[in-house]
Design a protein around this motif. Structure first.
Motif, PDB file in Angstrom:
ATOM      1  N   GLY A  72       0.789  -1.221   0.000  1.00  0.00           N
ATOM      2  CA  GLY A  72       0.000   0.000   0.000  1.00  0.00           C
ATOM      3  C   GLY A  72       0.819   1.267   0.000  1.00  0.00           C
ATOM      4  N   GLU A  73       2.155   1.120   0.096  1.00  0.00           N
ATOM      5  CA  GLU A  73       3.047   2.279   0.079  1.00  0.00           C
ATOM      6  C   GLU A  73       4.158   2.036  -0.945  1.00  0.00           C
ATOM      7  N   PRO A  74       4.647   3.098  -1.602  1.00  0.00           N
ATOM      8  CA  PRO A  74       5.769   2.921  -2.534  1.00  0.00           C
ATOM      9  C   PRO A  74       7.020   2.446  -1.790  1.00  0.00           C
ATOM     10  N   SER A  75       7.774   1.549  -2.409  1.00  0.00           N
ATOM     11  CA  SER A  75       9.040   1.129  -1.830  1.00  0.00           C
ATOM     12  C   SER A  75      10.103   2.161  -2.175  1.00  0.00           C
ATOM     13  N   THR A  76      10.820   2.627  -1.154  1.00  0.00           N
ATOM     14  CA  THR A  76      11.884   3.612  -1.374  1.00  0.00           C
ATOM     15  C   THR A  76      13.263   2.948  -1.477  1.00  0.00           C
ATOM     16  N   GLN A  77      13.297   1.633  -1.410  1.00  0.00           N
ATOM     17  CA  GLN A  77      14.572   0.935  -1.521  1.00  0.00           C
ATOM     18  C   GLN A  77      15.043   0.910  -2.975  1.00  0.00           C
ATOM     19  N   SER A  78      16.346   0.802  -3.160  1.00  0.00           N
ATOM     20  CA  SER A  78      16.960   0.898  -4.483  1.00  0.00           C
ATOM     21  C   SER A  78      16.762  -0.374  -5.295  1.00  0.00           C
ATOM     22  N   ALA A  79      17.036  -0.251  -6.599  1.00  0.00           N
ATOM     23  CA  ALA A  79      17.022  -1.428  -7.465  1.00  0.00           C
ATOM     24  C   ALA A  79      18.038  -2.459  -6.980  1.00  0.00           C
ATOM     25  N   THR A  80      19.175  -1.986  -6.452  1.00  0.00           N
ATOM     26  CA  THR A  80      20.198  -2.891  -5.924  1.00  0.00           C
ATOM     27  C   THR A  80      19.653  -3.716  -4.769  1.00  0.00           C
ATOM     28  N   ALA A  81      18.870  -3.080  -3.906  1.00  0.00           N
ATOM     29  CA  ALA A  81      18.280  -3.793  -2.770  1.00  0.00           C
ATOM     30  C   ALA A  81      17.301  -4.865  -3.243  1.00  0.00           C
ATOM     31  N   TRP A  82      16.512  -4.528  -4.263  1.00  0.00           N
ATOM     32  CA  TRP A  82      15.580  -5.514  -4.812  1.00  0.00           C
ATOM     33  C   TRP A  82      16.331  -6.670  -5.472  1.00  0.00           C
ATOM     34  N   GLU A  83      17.416  -6.368  -6.172  1.00  0.00           N
ATOM     35  CA  GLU A  83      18.218  -7.424  -6.785  1.00  0.00           C
ATOM     36  C   GLU A  83      18.847  -8.311  -5.710  1.00  0.00           C
ATOM     37  N   ALA A  84      19.331  -7.706  -4.639  1.00  0.00           N
ATOM     38  CA  ALA A  84      19.914  -8.482  -3.546  1.00  0.00           C
ATOM     39  C   ALA A  84      18.865  -9.388  -2.909  1.00  0.00           C
ATOM     40  N   THR A  85      17.643  -8.900  -2.824  1.00  0.00           N
ATOM     41  CA  THR A  85      16.554  -9.720  -2.289  1.00  0.00           C
ATOM     42  C   THR A  85      16.290 -10.904  -3.206  1.00  0.00           C
ATOM     43  N   GLY A  86      16.286 -10.664  -4.513  1.00  0.00           N
ATOM     44  CA  GLY A  86      16.107 -11.760  -5.462  1.00  0.00           C
ATOM     45  C   GLY A  86      17.180 -12.815  -5.316  1.00  0.00           C
ATOM     46  N   ALA A  87      18.436 -12.391  -5.133  1.00  0.00           N
ATOM     47  CA  ALA A  87      19.542 -13.341  -4.986  1.00  0.00           C
ATOM     48  C   ALA A  87      19.392 -14.157  -3.702  1.00  0.00           C
TER      49      ALA A  87
END
Length: 247
Positions: A72-87
């Motif tokens: 319900g809120e925009p994520s302010t984390q970076s693309a790098t953080a999302w990629e690290a989560t995927g890994a």
């Protein structure tokens, strides 16, 4: 001096309290709490440190960093953080299977039909939206190769440190053998704009139709529980918005 007690979440099944840098999870189902502790011990990615455990209470050390985001809120984390989560999630999915088996496609489909009928009969969503969402959900309900999944990988359960790496993952009570794409869908529910970054870190292509299917499955199945426990699936950006956007 005793630290203030903060109620993080509370409903008839579970209550989580924060006292300073410690979280206390109180669960009416002691076996579920025991399974959560065992899942954290098996997980090959960072999890909260267990400080102590009793039959119905689990004491955990607070994780550093900030959540990846909130539904319900925009994520302010970076693309790098999302990629690290995927890994990190890929590492979990490649780990040896836990002994617990999650729900299969047929069981989920039966519950899905029941919840769709309930949503329409109670006037919570238009019949057309529910029918379309059920049709989208069918893509997820196919045979899958079991993986070690978190099972409730909400965006708020992943904490990111100052270096945009995964500091830890919370709430393992639903961990089991299941569909890896369910975890990916849960993480990106309400945040489809970050799916590409997550997949980039995950390291292999995924069937986006299946991801969309799991978005519908989770939103349809969660609605009744959320309402009955005092949460609002119709809040902006939450489950009902996800279903309406599935046109």
């Amino acid at each position: 001096m005793v630290d203030d007690i903060e109620v993080v979440v509370s409903h008839s099944e579970r209550t989580t309290l924060r006292i300073g840098d410690m979280f206390l999870k109180v669960d009416a189902d002691a076996e579920r709490l025991e399974a959560e502790a065992k899942a954290m011990a098996r997980a090959p990615i960072p999890t909260p440190l267990i400080l102590w455990q009793q039959r119905s209470v689990l004491a955990l050390a607070a994780l550093p960093g900030r959540p990846l985001g909130r539904l319900g809120e925009p994520s302010t984390q970076s693309a790098t953080a999302w990629e690290a989560t995927g890994a990190a999630i890929r590492k979990l999915h490649d780990a040896p299977l836990p002994p617990w088996v999650g729900q299969g496609a047929e069981e989920i489909a039966a519950k899905l039909d029941e919840e769709c009928d309930w949503l329409v009969s109670n006037g919570l969503l238009p019949g057309g939206v529910v029918k379309r969402s059920r049709r989208v959900a069918a893509a997820a309900l196919r045979p899958w190769t079991p993986a070690f999944i978190h099972g409730d990988l909400q965006i708020a359960h992943v904490f990111i440190d100052e270096n945009d790496q995964v500091a830890g993952v919370l709430d393992w009570s639903e961990a089991a053998q299941g569909d890896a794409l369910y975890d990916i869908a849960t993480l990106t529910l309400g945040h489809p704009e970050h799916l590409d970054d997550l997949i980039a870190g995950y390291g292999s292509s995924v069937d986006v139709d299946v991801i969309r299917g799991w978005w519908s499955v989770r939103s349809l199945l969660a609605a009744r529980w959320l309402i009955e426990h005092g949460f609002d699936p119709d809040a902006p950006g939450c489950e009902f918005d996800v279903l309406r956007s599935q046109g």
